[in-house]
Design a protein around this motif. Structure first.
Motif, PDB file in Angstrom:
ATOM      1  N   THR A   1       0.826  -1.208   0.000  1.00  0.00           N
ATOM      2  CA  THR A   1       0.000   0.000   0.000  1.00  0.00           C
ATOM      3  C   THR A   1       0.862   1.259   0.000  1.00  0.00           C
ATOM      4  O   THR A   1       2.028   1.248   0.378  1.00  0.00           O
ATOM      5  CB  THR A   1      -0.919   0.052   1.234  1.00  0.00           C
ATOM      6  OG1 THR A   1      -0.113   0.254   2.411  1.00  0.00           O
ATOM      7  CG2 THR A   1      -1.711  -1.237   1.379  1.00  0.00           C
TER       8      THR A   1
ATOM      9  N   ASP B   1       1.926  -2.477  -7.367  1.00  0.00           N
ATOM     10  CA  ASP B   1       1.067  -2.033  -8.457  1.00  0.00           C
ATOM     11  C   ASP B   1       1.648  -0.816  -9.174  1.00  0.00           C
ATOM     12  O   ASP B   1       1.523  -0.691 -10.401  1.00  0.00           O
ATOM     13  CB  ASP B   1      -0.333  -1.713  -7.928  1.00  0.00           C
ATOM     14  CG  ASP B   1      -1.088  -2.963  -7.502  1.00  0.00           C
ATOM     15  OD1 ASP B   1      -0.849  -4.028  -8.115  1.00  0.00           O
ATOM     16  OD2 ASP B   1      -1.897  -2.890  -6.564  1.00  0.00           O
TER      17      ASP B   1
ATOM     18  N   ARG C   1      -6.751   3.680 -17.265  1.00  0.00           N
ATOM     19  CA  ARG C   1      -7.071   3.912 -15.854  1.00  0.00           C
ATOM     20  C   ARG C   1      -7.436   2.603 -15.174  1.00  0.00           C
ATOM     21  O   ARG C   1      -8.231   1.826 -15.706  1.00  0.00           O
ATOM     22  CB  ARG C   1      -8.228   4.898 -15.741  1.00  0.00           C
ATOM     23  CG  ARG C   1      -8.675   5.185 -14.314  1.00  0.00           C
ATOM     24  CD  ARG C   1      -9.791   6.211 -14.286  1.00  0.00           C
ATOM     25  NE  ARG C   1     -10.996   5.731 -14.913  1.00  0.00           N
ATOM     26  CZ  ARG C   1     -11.910   4.950 -14.321  1.00  0.00           C
ATOM     27  NH1 ARG C   1     -11.716   4.540 -13.075  1.00  0.00           N
ATOM     28  NH2 ARG C   1     -12.999   4.588 -14.969  1.00  0.00           N
TER      29      ARG C   1
ATOM     30  N   VAL D   1      -9.450   0.222 -12.651  1.00  0.00           N
ATOM     31  CA  VAL D   1     -10.807   0.263 -12.110  1.00  0.00           C
ATOM     32  C   VAL D   1     -10.770  -0.094 -10.633  1.00  0.00           C
ATOM     33  O   VAL D   1      -9.903  -0.850 -10.179  1.00  0.00           O
ATOM     34  CB  VAL D   1     -11.741  -0.721 -12.856  1.00  0.00           C
ATOM     35  CG1 VAL D   1     -11.918  -0.296 -14.292  1.00  0.00           C
ATOM     36  CG2 VAL D   1     -11.204  -2.148 -12.780  1.00  0.00           C
ATOM     37  N   ASN D   2     -11.710   0.460  -9.877  1.00  0.00           N
ATOM     38  CA  ASN D   2     -11.824   0.090  -8.466  1.00  0.00           C
ATOM     39  C   ASN D   2     -12.759  -1.113  -8.323  1.00  0.00           C
ATOM     40  O   ASN D   2     -13.301  -1.628  -9.311  1.00  0.00           O
ATOM     41  CB  ASN D   2     -12.308   1.277  -7.627  1.00  0.00           C
ATOM     42  CG  ASN D   2     -13.677   1.782  -8.069  1.00  0.00           C
ATOM     43  OD1 ASN D   2     -14.542   1.009  -8.495  1.00  0.00           O
ATOM     44  ND2 ASN D   2     -13.888   3.089  -7.972  1.00  0.00           N
ATOM     45  N   GLY D   3     -12.958  -1.543  -7.091  1.00  0.00           N
ATOM     46  CA  GLY D   3     -13.744  -2.742  -6.856  1.00  0.00           C
ATOM     47  C   GLY D   3     -15.180  -2.635  -7.326  1.00  0.00           C
ATOM     48  O   GLY D   3     -15.739  -3.591  -7.882  1.00  0.00           O
ATOM     49  N   TYR D   4     -15.798  -1.465  -7.124  1.00  0.00           N
ATOM     50  CA  TYR D   4     -17.190  -1.296  -7.540  1.00  0.00           C
ATOM     51  C   TYR D   4     -17.319  -1.316  -9.057  1.00  0.00           C
ATOM     52  O   TYR D   4     -18.226  -1.935  -9.617  1.00  0.00           O
ATOM     53  CB  TYR D   4     -17.737   0.023  -6.976  1.00  0.00           C
ATOM     54  CG  TYR D   4     -17.783   0.056  -5.470  1.00  0.00           C
ATOM     55  CD1 TYR D   4     -18.720  -0.703  -4.763  1.00  0.00           C
ATOM     56  CD2 TYR D   4     -16.888   0.834  -4.749  1.00  0.00           C
ATOM     57  CE1 TYR D   4     -18.762  -0.676  -3.372  1.00  0.00           C
ATOM     58  CE2 TYR D   4     -16.917   0.867  -3.357  1.00  0.00           C
ATOM     59  CZ  TYR D   4     -17.858   0.107  -2.678  1.00  0.00           C
ATOM     60  OH  TYR D   4     -17.891   0.127  -1.303  1.00  0.00           O
ATOM     61  N   GLU D   5     -16.396  -0.633  -9.744  1.00  0.00           N
ATOM     62  CA  GLU D   5     -16.423  -0.630 -11.202  1.00  0.00           C
ATOM     63  C   GLU D   5     -16.187  -2.030 -11.754  1.00  0.00           C
ATOM     64  O   GLU D   5     -16.830  -2.450 -12.730  1.00  0.00           O
ATOM     65  CB  GLU D   5     -15.344   0.309 -11.746  1.00  0.00           C
ATOM     66  CG  GLU D   5     -15.604   1.780 -11.518  1.00  0.00           C
ATOM     67  CD  GLU D   5     -14.450   2.628 -12.031  1.00  0.00           C
ATOM     68  OE1 GLU D   5     -14.658   3.341 -13.025  1.00  0.00           O
ATOM     69  OE2 GLU D   5     -13.355   2.543 -11.442  1.00  0.00           O
ATOM     70  N   GLU D   6     -15.276  -2.763 -11.137  1.00  0.00           N
ATOM     71  CA  GLU D   6     -14.980  -4.103 -11.628  1.00  0.00           C
ATOM     72  C   GLU D   6     -16.204  -5.004 -11.508  1.00  0.00           C
ATOM     73  O   GLU D   6     -16.509  -5.781 -12.427  1.00  0.00           O
ATOM     74  CB  GLU D   6     -13.804  -4.704 -10.864  1.00  0.00           C
ATOM     75  CG  GLU D   6     -13.381  -6.062 -11.392  1.00  0.00           C
ATOM     76  CD  GLU D   6     -12.139  -6.611 -10.716  1.00  0.00           C
ATOM     77  OE1 GLU D   6     -11.841  -7.803 -10.943  1.00  0.00           O
ATOM     78  OE2 GLU D   6     -11.478  -5.864  -9.983  1.00  0.00           O
TER      79      GLU D   6
ATOM     80  N   THR E   1      -7.318  -3.720 -14.874  1.00  0.00           N
ATOM     81  CA  THR E   1      -7.292  -4.119 -13.468  1.00  0.00           C
ATOM     82  C   THR E   1      -5.845  -4.102 -12.995  1.00  0.00           C
ATOM     83  O   THR E   1      -4.910  -4.250 -13.795  1.00  0.00           O
ATOM     84  CB  THR E   1      -7.867  -5.530 -13.259  1.00  0.00           C
ATOM     85  OG1 THR E   1      -7.020  -6.488 -13.912  1.00  0.00           O
ATOM     86  CG2 THR E   1      -9.287  -5.637 -13.800  1.00  0.00           C
ATOM     87  N   TYR E   2      -5.652  -3.938 -11.689  1.00  0.00           N
ATOM     88  CA  TYR E   2      -4.292  -3.901 -11.149  1.00  0.00           C
ATOM     89  C   TYR E   2      -3.563  -5.218 -11.400  1.00  0.00           C
ATOM     90  O   TYR E   2      -2.409  -5.236 -11.838  1.00  0.00           O
ATOM     91  CB  TYR E   2      -4.332  -3.607  -9.645  1.00  0.00           C
ATOM     92  CG  TYR E   2      -4.636  -2.167  -9.321  1.00  0.00           C
ATOM     93  CD1 TYR E   2      -3.681  -1.176  -9.547  1.00  0.00           C
ATOM     94  CD2 TYR E   2      -5.865  -1.797  -8.777  1.00  0.00           C
ATOM     95  CE1 TYR E   2      -3.955   0.160  -9.242  1.00  0.00           C
ATOM     96  CE2 TYR E   2      -6.147  -0.470  -8.473  1.00  0.00           C
ATOM     97  CZ  TYR E   2      -5.185   0.502  -8.709  1.00  0.00           C
ATOM     98  OH  TYR E   2      -5.454   1.818  -8.410  1.00  0.00           O
TER      99      TYR E   2
ATOM    100  N   TYR F   1      -5.613  -9.409   2.945  1.00  0.00           N
ATOM    101  CA  TYR F   1      -6.182  -9.513   1.605  1.00  0.00           C
ATOM    102  C   TYR F   1      -6.118 -10.993   1.203  1.00  0.00           C
ATOM    103  O   TYR F   1      -5.145 -11.674   1.503  1.00  0.00           O
ATOM    104  CB  TYR F   1      -5.414  -8.653   0.599  1.00  0.00           C
ATOM    105  CG  TYR F   1      -5.455  -7.187   0.940  1.00  0.00           C
ATOM    106  CD1 TYR F   1      -6.515  -6.395   0.529  1.00  0.00           C
ATOM    107  CD2 TYR F   1      -4.444  -6.605   1.696  1.00  0.00           C
ATOM    108  CE1 TYR F   1      -6.564  -5.040   0.853  1.00  0.00           C
ATOM    109  CE2 TYR F   1      -4.478  -5.253   2.017  1.00  0.00           C
ATOM    110  CZ  TYR F   1      -5.545  -4.478   1.596  1.00  0.00           C
ATOM    111  OH  TYR F   1      -5.588  -3.152   1.922  1.00  0.00           O
TER     112      TYR F   1
END
Length: 721
Positions: A305, A335, A347, A349-354, A431-432, A491
């Motif tokens: 992080t 990342d 760009r 994507v975050n978790g919600y977008e994914e 995605t990351y 995680y």
């Protein structure tokens, strides 16, 4: 010339000392630096006094200011004195009279024991042991084994009177340091050979000469794990002004052995629980590797992080003074490194977008399962196994998945994966983890970019990230140095390093000594995890345990509070913070964390309304010393505070329902999600050094209930320290 060395016991209490007392320490140190021995003993301001009825004539006191005294080991020969403690006048005199110094005949280190108290309680414990039907705690070990590990005759007598762990906990703070560690390791289940390897062997590497138990000058130099020889006033001033930076002058022999080993023949790994100094060892390893870089070589220091990147950057700046050397280290998240390699403008994507993208892809292909299933299948099977085609996917073993997927359904799942990735690319998204896969391909084709890669908080990395790091460095000695703790895996990434070409067999060390939290806090927090298996980093077929994990620091235990309403919980929290501040804590030495961002916002606003400066801890933003730090549990990973409050620990937050896969969807994933949430609470509670406060409204988290940690309630805040 005389010099005043500083014991780790002094550093442990340093954050509690007011600035004026710290200045007095600085003034005393400078007197030792400029006066002769004769002048020191005659100086009326220093008052290097012997004590009447003291157990050890070599232990004296010095004046720090009108109300504070330092307790000093003043050996009969040699020029080096050791500042053991700084305490209020009467407490310093009383403590000093009870102590006795000695030199360990095996580890060669200076040791201090509370001889008066030990002499007082030992006969009583011997009588209790004589009347007890229990087997003595150390009965399985012969006198010869114990003496070979550095246990002297006095401590041997005391050890033989101990019946159980509870009695050892009473004795432990009073015993000589190395001998205390030996007994604690053995009591926790370690073998004689393991204790020898961790405690004795590193100390013996320093010298092969016979031990002279009267030569304190030499013994002090063998005690670098607990005595610091500060040689410059600027260095001491920096330490006194930044107490939490004092770790850089101490390395336990086991830590030093790992960090400064001349070379490893391949990837090396250090594991250990919170506060055992894994990150410190990683930073010192970087320092060691920097000294041996060739022209053009660089080091990647990476972690999970951005908040941890900030912490590593600060630590590296303290440890490596040469800016030219410092500039040869790139510190970034895994990342961020992937993004740099791929050099893309797409760009992430975050978790919600994914999740939304998976839903769209499923609708396009006619897949009727959940987006959650697809995201987990992509992460834990496709990316984890680096699967590139339909046939490979249809024939693979879906390791780690507890949901059934008939062979006939795999083709549709694969078409949905292809649809998902195609749509992302068309829309300029990524995605990351997918980026890590692309970066691995580029590095494999272009060649490695670093001579060494050092990884901190390794337990949270995904196989796709490990493949990229493997490709970033050539397969040579000292290629990868890995620091992590399976018990802090917050995680859901399950990894076998060996299967990824990272074999640490024969080059793996486990640290067991906590240098951050008190034993009372540590015992409480480890109760959240005990009895549950956690897969090792190196080999997913084995499990790590907290065996032998303990702390030499002692203090008050955690305090828990059940509030009737959220408002009442926040009010009591504000009172607790005031109590800590009134007791001498700086605002920046207090950290408050919660599971959710919205709770953090409420905490910050309530503290500010109560007149307490507070700021959110976010990645990329420097921690402030003039405000209480407030952040999520995830953000607090890798950080530490003198006092930590963990709030909102109720059954609606931990486990977080949205983070848990339903058991009927995937049993194995359900268990992994629960373990990650449990580890998250464990990580949050082990950020604390001197004081931990945990609160909730409604029903406490089942994690607290199962561990028996939520039964002792307080009506208000802890008293001032």
């Amino acid at each position: 010339m005389p010099q005043l060395a500083l014991a780790i016991g002094f550093f442990a209490e340093l954050p509690k000392l007011q600035p004026s007392v710290r200045k007095g320490v600085m003034d005393a140190w400078e007197k030792f630096d400029r006066l002769s021995l004769d002048q020191l003993f005659k100086d009326p301001g220093l008052k290097l006094e012997s004590l009447t009825n003291a157990r050890d004539k070599q232990i004296r006191t010095i004046r720090i200011d009108q109300f504070w005294r330092g307790v000093v080991l003043a050996p009969a020969s040699g020029d080096t004195f050791v500042l053991l403690r700084v305490m209020q006048h009467d407490k310093a005199i009383a403590w000093a009279k009870k102590q006795k110094s000695s030199i360990n005949e095996v580890t060669r280190a200076v040791e201090i024991r509370d001889a008066a108290t030990l002499d007082e309680i030992t006969p009583a414990y011997e009588r209790v042991a004589g009347d007890s039907s229990k087997e003595r705690l150390f009965a399985p070990f012969s006198d010869g084994d114990l003496k070979a590990l550095g246990i002297d005759d006095e401590t041997l007598r005391q050890a033989r009177s101990i019946v159980d762990q509870e009695q050892l906990d009473v004795f432990a703070p009073l015993l000589p340091q190395d001998q205390r560690e030996v007994l604690q390791y053995l009591a926790s289940g370690c073998t004689v050979e393991e204790v020898w390897q961790d405690i004795v062997a590193p100390a013996l590497q320093a010298s092969a000469h016979p031990v002279d138990t009267r030569d304190y000058e030499t013994a002090i130099r063998h005690s670098r794990a607990r005595i610091a020889l500060v040689t410059a006033s600027e260095e001491l001033r920096d330490i006194l002004e930044k107490p939490f930076a004092a770790w850089r002058v101490f390395l336990h022999p086991a830590q030093h052995k790992v960090a400064y080993r001349a070379s490893y023949s391949g990837p090396a790994q250090v594991t250990g629980g919170p506060g055992t100094g894994k990150s410190v060892v990683a930073l010192h390893r970087v320092r060691h590797l920097l000294r041996h870089l060739r022209d053009g070589d660089r080091i990647l220091l990476t972690t999970f992080t951005n908040a941890l990147v900030d912490s590593l950057n600060q630590g590296l700046s303290l440890l490596v003074d040469d800016p030219d050397l410092r500039n040869r280290v790139d510190v970034m998240t895994v990342d961020a490194f992937a993004g740099r390699v791929v050099n893309t403008s797409r760009r992430p994507v975050n978790g919600y977008e994914e999740a939304a993208r998976w839903e769209q892809a499923a609708e396009a292909t006619g897949f009727t399962g959940t987006p959650q299933f697809l995201a987990q299948e992509y992460k834990h099977v496709v990316l984890a196994q680096d699967i590139r085609g339909r046939e490979e996917y249809e024939s693979c073993e879906r390791r780690g998945r507890g949901s059934a997927l008939p062979a006939s359904a795999r083709a549709l799942v694969w078409r949905t994966v292809e649809e998902f990735t195609r749509r992302l690319a068309e829309d300029g998204l990524r995605t990351y983890l997918g980026t890590c896969g692309e970066a691995t391909d580029l590095l494999t084709g272009q060649g490695p970019r670093y001579r060494h890669v050092v990884v901190d908080e390794a337990q949270d990395l995904h196989p796709a990230q490990w493949r990229m790091l493997r490709a970033a460095v050539p397969r040579r000695p000292d290629d990868l140095f890995i620091a992590g703790d399976p018990h802090q895996r917050i995680y859901d990434n399950r990894v076998s390093l060996k299967s990824l070409g990272i074999n640490v067999a024969g080059r793996s060390v486990k640290l067991r000594k906590n240098y951050r939290s008190t034993q009372e806090i540590l015992s409480w927090a480890t109760g959240l995890l005990l009895g549950r298996p956690y897969a090792e980093l190196a080999d997913s077929g084995r499990h790590d345990t907290l065996l032998g994990y303990g702390s030499a620091l002692h203090g008050s235990g955690p305090r828990v509070h059940a509030a009737q309403t959220e408002e009442a919980e926040l009010d009591t929290l504000a009172e607790q913070v005031r109590a800590w501040v009134d007791g001498g804590a700086a605002y920046g030495e207090i950290g408050i964390c919660a599971r959710f961002r919205k709770t953090c916002e409420k905490v910050r606003d309530r503290l500010i309304a109560a007149g307490v400066p507070a700021s959110r801890v976010r990645a990329g933003a420097a921690r402030t010393d003039d405000a209480v730090n407030v952040g999520t549990m995830h953000t607090f990973k890798g950080l530490e505070y003198r006092y930590t409050a963990v709030v909102g620990v109720n059954d609606r937050a931990l486990p977080n329902p949205s983070a848990i896969t339903p058991e009927d969807v995937d049993r194995m994933q359900h268990e992994a999600d629960l373990a990650a949430e449990r580890c998250l609470l464990f990580v949050a509670c082990t950020r604390a050094r001197d004081g931990l406060y945990v609160s909730w409204t409604g029903r406490p988290s089942p994690f607290l209930v199962e561990a028996g940690c939520g039964t002792t309630q307080t009506a208000g805040p802890a008293p001032s320290p």
